[in-house]
Design a protein around this motif. Structure first.
Motif, mmCIF file in Angstrom:
data_model
loop_
_atom_site.group_PDB
_atom_site.id
_atom_site.type_symbol
_atom_site.label_atom_id
_atom_site.label_comp_id
_atom_site.label_asym_id
_atom_site.label_seq_id
_atom_site.Cartn_x
_atom_site.Cartn_y
_atom_site.Cartn_z
ATOM 1 N N GLY A 44 3.363 -6.546 -0.735
ATOM 2 C CA GLY A 44 2.762 -7.229 -2.164
ATOM 3 C C GLY A 44 2.729 -8.539 -2.372
ATOM 4 N N LYS A 45 3.817 -9.072 -1.999
ATOM 5 C CA LYS A 45 3.850 -10.641 -2.149
ATOM 6 C C LYS A 45 2.954 -11.304 -1.059
ATOM 7 C CE LYS A 45 8.012 -11.368 -4.633
ATOM 8 N NZ LYS A 45 9.297 -11.841 -5.042
ATOM 9 N N ASN A 105 0.828 -0.579 8.923
ATOM 10 C CA ASN A 105 1.312 0.652 8.572
ATOM 11 C C ASN A 105 2.350 0.789 7.803
ATOM 12 O OD1 ASN A 105 -1.253 1.301 9.878
ATOM 13 N ND2 ASN A 105 -0.038 1.897 11.816
ATOM 14 N N GLY A 106 2.784 -0.205 7.006
ATOM 15 C CA GLY A 106 4.170 -0.130 6.221
ATOM 16 C C GLY A 106 5.267 -0.337 6.933
ATOM 17 N N HIS A 123 14.622 -0.853 4.137
ATOM 18 C CA HIS A 123 14.274 0.217 3.241
ATOM 19 C C HIS A 123 12.670 0.288 2.722
ATOM 20 C CE1 HIS A 123 18.314 1.653 2.462
ATOM 21 N NE2 HIS A 123 18.749 0.520 2.423
ATOM 22 N N LYS A 124 12.069 1.377 2.251
ATOM 23 C CA LYS A 124 10.819 1.317 2.083
ATOM 24 C C LYS A 124 10.344 0.629 0.880
ATOM 25 C CE LYS A 124 8.371 5.041 4.123
ATOM 26 N NZ LYS A 124 8.333 6.574 4.252
ATOM 27 N N GLN A 125 11.325 0.496 -0.168
ATOM 28 C CA GLN A 125 10.763 -0.070 -1.220
ATOM 29 C C GLN A 125 10.815 -1.443 -1.144
ATOM 30 O OE1 GLN A 125 14.229 1.361 -3.622
ATOM 31 N NE2 GLN A 125 13.232 3.409 -4.144
ATOM 32 N N GLU A 126 11.999 -2.077 -0.076
ATOM 33 C CA GLU A 126 11.834 -3.705 -0.173
ATOM 34 C C GLU A 126 10.523 -3.816 0.917
ATOM 35 O OE1 GLU A 126 15.444 -4.062 2.318
ATOM 36 O OE2 GLU A 126 16.529 -4.335 0.273
ATOM 37 N N ILE A 127 10.159 -3.148 1.794
ATOM 38 C CA ILE A 127 8.959 -3.367 2.528
ATOM 39 C C ILE A 127 7.735 -3.515 1.530
ATOM 40 C CG2 ILE A 127 7.517 -2.609 4.247
ATOM 41 C CD1 ILE A 127 9.858 -1.445 5.704
#
Length: 178
Positions: A117-118, A75-76, A108-112
């Motif tokens: 994606g990778k 869940n992110g 941070h959400k952006q890093e997660i």
């Protein structure tokens, strides 16, 4: 070597208190050396950990093991599974310690999102490399990694053995030339 600037002085004027955030990151508390053997490390990231009080005390006492640990995304959010923290014998009676508890990682959400994606598209795995202190807090260094094939592991072992043998030969030559 000078100490970092004190943020508050104690009752004794000769020993000022040091802000934990001014201290350099310390040596690893626990390392996962197996990860470097089993995986090709692509990227490294640092994440915070959500821990209970008894876990912090046990980590300070060195009762932590990362060898079987891995990171999953649900869940992110990132979770560390398989990191074993053994409770101290002096743990409180009203706390029921669970050594293999799943621990939430903080990033941070952006890093997660980038890591998600990778992991999903390119077949990477997230593995913990070490635990260390930073600013008075316990942090975990996680790596974006790809699994090594068996022949890669054999090649690494051959290289390691050859470097060890080279060192022995060089020491023998230096010893005989004098």
């Amino acid at each position: 070597m000078s100490l970092p600037t004190p943020y508050r002085t104690s009752a004794r004027q000769d020993q000022p208190r040091v802000n934990p955030k001014d201290l350099k990151p310390s040596a690893p508390i626990a390392e996962n050396r197996r990860a470097r053997y089993d995986y090709h490390i692509e990227e490294r990231h640092e994440a915070g950990m959500v821990l209970d009080g008894w876990e912090i005390k046990a980590i300070r006492a060195g009762q932590v093991q990362l060898t079987d640990g891995y990171v999953v995304i649900k869940n992110g959010e990132l979770f560390l599974i398989g990191c074993r923290i053994n409770a101290l014998r002096s743990a409180s009676t009203h706390v029921v310690p669970e050594p293999d508890r799943t621990k939430k990682l903080l990033m941070h959400k952006q890093e997660i999102r980038r890591l998600v994606g990778k992991v999903e598209q390119r077949g990477f795995t997230l593995v913990p490399l070490n635990l260390h202190y930073k600013g008075g807090r316990v942090k975990v260094e996680i790596a974006l990694a790809k699994g090594k094939a068996q022949h890669d592991k054999r090649d690494d072992q051959k290289d390691k053995d050859w470097k060890r043998e080279q060192g022995r030969l060089m020491r023998q030559r230096v010893g005989t030339s004098t």
